[in-house]
Design a protein around this motif. Structure first.
Motif, PDB file in Angstrom:
ATOM      1  N   ASN A 101      -9.309  12.142  -6.829  1.00 52.03           N
ATOM      2  CA  ASN A 101      -8.339  11.215  -6.242  1.00 52.03           C
ATOM      3  C   ASN A 101      -8.864   9.781  -6.278  1.00 52.03           C
ATOM      4  N   ALA A 102     -10.175   9.594  -6.093  1.00 51.51           N
ATOM      5  CA  ALA A 102     -10.764   8.253  -6.161  1.00 51.51           C
ATOM      6  C   ALA A 102     -10.622   7.660  -7.561  1.00 51.51           C
ATOM      7  N   LYS A 103     -10.764   8.486  -8.587  1.00 50.81           N
ATOM      8  CA  LYS A 103     -10.571   8.018  -9.970  1.00 50.81           C
ATOM      9  C   LYS A 103      -9.149   7.535 -10.194  1.00 50.81           C
ATOM     10  N   TRP A 154      -7.107   6.281  -5.300  1.00 46.22           N
ATOM     11  CA  TRP A 154      -6.882   6.612  -3.891  1.00 46.22           C
ATOM     12  C   TRP A 154      -8.193   6.546  -3.136  1.00 46.22           C
ATOM     13  N   ARG A 155      -8.137   6.114  -1.867  1.00 44.87           N
ATOM     14  CA  ARG A 155      -9.315   6.142  -0.999  1.00 44.87           C
ATOM     15  C   ARG A 155      -8.941   6.827   0.306  1.00 44.87           C
ATOM     16  N   VAL A 156      -9.922   7.488   0.899  1.00 45.67           N
ATOM     17  CA  VAL A 156      -9.694   8.225   2.141  1.00 45.67           C
ATOM     18  C   VAL A 156      -9.613   7.238   3.301  1.00 45.67           C
ATOM     19  N   LEU A 188     -11.999  15.025  -3.824  1.00 44.38           N
ATOM     20  CA  LEU A 188     -12.006  13.631  -3.372  1.00 44.38           C
ATOM     21  C   LEU A 188     -12.337  12.675  -4.510  1.00 44.38           C
ATOM     22  N   ASN A 189     -13.302  13.033  -5.359  1.00 46.05           N
ATOM     23  CA  ASN A 189     -13.668  12.181  -6.484  1.00 46.05           C
ATOM     24  C   ASN A 189     -12.536  12.045  -7.496  1.00 46.05           C
ATOM     25  N   LEU A 198      -4.740   9.569   2.351  1.00 48.27           N
ATOM     26  CA  LEU A 198      -5.241   8.719   1.292  1.00 48.27           C
ATOM     27  C   LEU A 198      -4.394   7.447   1.171  1.00 48.27           C
ATOM     28  N   GLU A 199      -5.034   6.362   0.738  1.00 49.57           N
ATOM     29  CA  GLU A 199      -4.359   5.074   0.598  1.00 49.57           C
ATOM     30  C   GLU A 199      -4.638   4.530  -0.796  1.00 49.57           C
ATOM     31  N   CYS A 200      -3.639   3.832  -1.361  1.00 50.87           N
ATOM     32  CA  CYS A 200      -3.773   3.238  -2.683  1.00 50.87           C
ATOM     33  C   CYS A 200      -3.022   1.912  -2.709  1.00 50.87           C
ATOM     34  N   ARG A 233       0.827  -1.201   0.000  1.00 56.61           N
ATOM     35  CA  ARG A 233       0.000   0.000   0.000  1.00 56.61           C
ATOM     36  C   ARG A 233       0.864   1.255   0.000  1.00 56.61           C
TER      37      ARG A 233
END
Length: 70
Positions: free
Chosen positions: A36-38, A41-43, A33-34, A66-68, A2
């Motif tokens: 980064n989600a694309k 990444w997730r909060v 946030l959206n 954020l985590e990926c 991660r």
């Protein structure tokens, strides 16, 4: 494995200078946030902070972790 990143999201200085304080715009924050989600990444967590600016003014900020999956 991660990966993590820390981002401080805050509004610009003009709202604070003209209005005395500046709050985060929920639409712009959602777009941030959206986006980064694309990118995958997730909060994980976030913390609200009131930051002082130029001695007299304040503005709202969020520290977002954020985590990926790598």
């Amino acid at each position: 494995m991660r990966q993590y990143k820390v981002v401080v999201y805050q509004e610009g200085m003009l709202g604070s200078l003209f209005l005395g304080s500046s709050k985060v715009d929920p639409v712009r924050f959602s777009n941030f946030l959206n986006q980064n989600a694309k990118d995958g990444w997730r909060v994980v967590t976030m913390e609200k902070d009131i930051r002082r600016m130029l001695l007299f003014w304040t503005r709202e900020a969020y520290m977002v972790i954020l985590e990926c999956e790598a």
